[in-house]
Design an enzyme around this catalytic site. Structure first.
Site, PDB file in Angstrom:
ATOM      1  N   ASP A  13      18.709   8.471  59.683  1.00  0.00           N
ATOM      2  CA  ASP A  13      18.395   7.520  60.112  1.00  0.00           C
ATOM      3  C   ASP A  13      17.105   6.937  60.192  1.00  0.00           C
ATOM      4  OD1 ASP A  13      19.825   5.195  60.921  1.00  0.00           O
ATOM      5  OD2 ASP A  13      18.933   5.225  63.288  1.00  0.00           O
ATOM      6  N   ASP A  15      15.680   3.642  62.756  1.00  0.00           N
ATOM      7  CA  ASP A  15      14.897   3.150  63.891  1.00  0.00           C
ATOM      8  C   ASP A  15      15.740   3.698  64.916  1.00  0.00           C
ATOM      9  OD1 ASP A  15      14.286   0.496  62.585  1.00  0.00           O
ATOM     10  OD2 ASP A  15      16.021  -0.021  61.642  1.00  0.00           O
ATOM     11  N   LYS A 197      27.363   2.201  58.161  1.00  0.00           N
ATOM     12  CA  LYS A 197      27.206   3.189  58.477  1.00  0.00           C
ATOM     13  C   LYS A 197      28.104   2.059  60.051  1.00  0.00           C
ATOM     14  CE  LYS A 197      23.176   4.451  58.649  1.00  0.00           C
ATOM     15  NZ  LYS A 197      22.169   5.211  59.616  1.00  0.00           N
ATOM     16  N   ASP A 222      20.073   8.239  65.698  1.00  0.00           N
ATOM     17  CA  ASP A 222      21.061   7.654  67.638  1.00  0.00           C
ATOM     18  C   ASP A 222      20.997   7.097  67.611  1.00  0.00           C
ATOM     19  OD1 ASP A 222      19.675   5.542  65.533  1.00  0.00           O
ATOM     20  OD2 ASP A 222      19.266   4.422  68.035  1.00  0.00           O
TER      21      ASP A 222
END
Length: 277
Positions: A13, A15, A197, A222
């Site tokens: 990922d 961000d 996701k 995260d």
């Protein structure tokens, strides 16, 4: 330090993992240098559909990291791939709430994009869209929401690139695409089909590109409810970093867990280096 093992590919990922907004997180360059040195393949897979592959390549270049467009997977790209498999692009009209990262992949697949309805005139809207695609849009307006709502109420399929309710930025956590989807769902009574996701679609597409067995692939993210849950649904291991949305406290109330939890990508880098010693 957590012990990593049997890793040949990563689905990462962006961000909250690699940066906050336009601010790179510490250790970014060393992380990618380590991946190259260890010959660990990777796909950068983000639910954020606002940027194109090339724009993400440029963003990383500005941060001192070199990647190829083929190493970038966004929920916008995943949406275009999914729709091209299920619809005839030559016969399908799509209205998009979103930026270049949502529109360009659809155009490249041959779909026709429709315009805003002219809501301030007495004219009828004209031919509508067969599908409404909604992604992150920093130029969101009343007219865009109204056009999407009218199309969905007229029978258009409702697709969300992703359902993230929040987005970590350099200014703090703000609203994500899920908030826009919620507004449209409230206005129409129709629930969107989600491509990003935690649905396994995008992870499966990334794994196809990586051509590495699932048992040797790990997802890094995260956010528990997207990155980690998506990995669980896909049947691969996961690693959660604590630089984004989810916290260690959130783990106490979750029915599913990441395989590993680390503070940041600097810790991940050190664990990857130790894996080979």
């Amino acid at each position: 330090m957590a012990i990593l093992s049997n890793i040949r590919a990563l689905i990462i990922d962006m961000d909250g993992v690699l940066w906050h907004g336009n601010n790179p997180l510490p250790g970014l360059v060393d992380f990618f240098q380590t991946l190259r040195q260890l010959n660990i393949r990777f796909i950068l897979a983000t639910n954020n559909a606002s940027l194109t592959q090339q724009q993400y390549v440029s963003k990383l270049a500005d941060m001192g990291v070199s990647v190829s467009p083929e190493e970038i997977m966004t929920s916008g790209i995943a949406t275009a791939l999914y729709l091209a498999e299920h619809e005839d692009p030559a016969k399908t009209r799509i209205f998009v709430i979103g930026e270049d990262g949502a529109k360009q992949p659809l155009l490249e697949k041959g779909f026709t994009l429709t315009d805003l309805y002219q809501l301030n005139t007495e004219n009828t809207p004209g031919q509508g869209a067969d599908i409404v695609v909604c992604g992150k849009d920093q130029t969101l307006t009343w007219d865009k929401l109204a056009t999407a709502s009218l199309n969905i109420r007229a029978g258009a399929k409702f697709i969300g690139t992703n359902a993230d309710t929040t987005l970590p930025t350099e200014h703090g956590i703000t609203h994500g695409n899920g908030a826009i989807l919620a507004a449209l769902q409230t206005a129409t009574g129709v629930s969107p089909t989600i491509i990003g996701k935690p649905e396994p679609i995008m992870y499966q597409q990334a794994m196809s590109l990586l051509a590495v067995p699932p048992n040797l692939t790990v997802a890094i993210g995260d956010r528990l409810e997207t990155d980690i849950l998506g990995a669980v649904r896909t049947g691969i291991r996961s690693l959660m970093v604590l630089t984004g949305v989810s916290t260690e406290a959130d783990l106490q109330h979750s029915d599913y867990q990441p395989t590993w939890v680390m503070s940041d990508i600097q810790a991940v880098t050190e664990a990857l280096k130790a894996m080979t010693t």
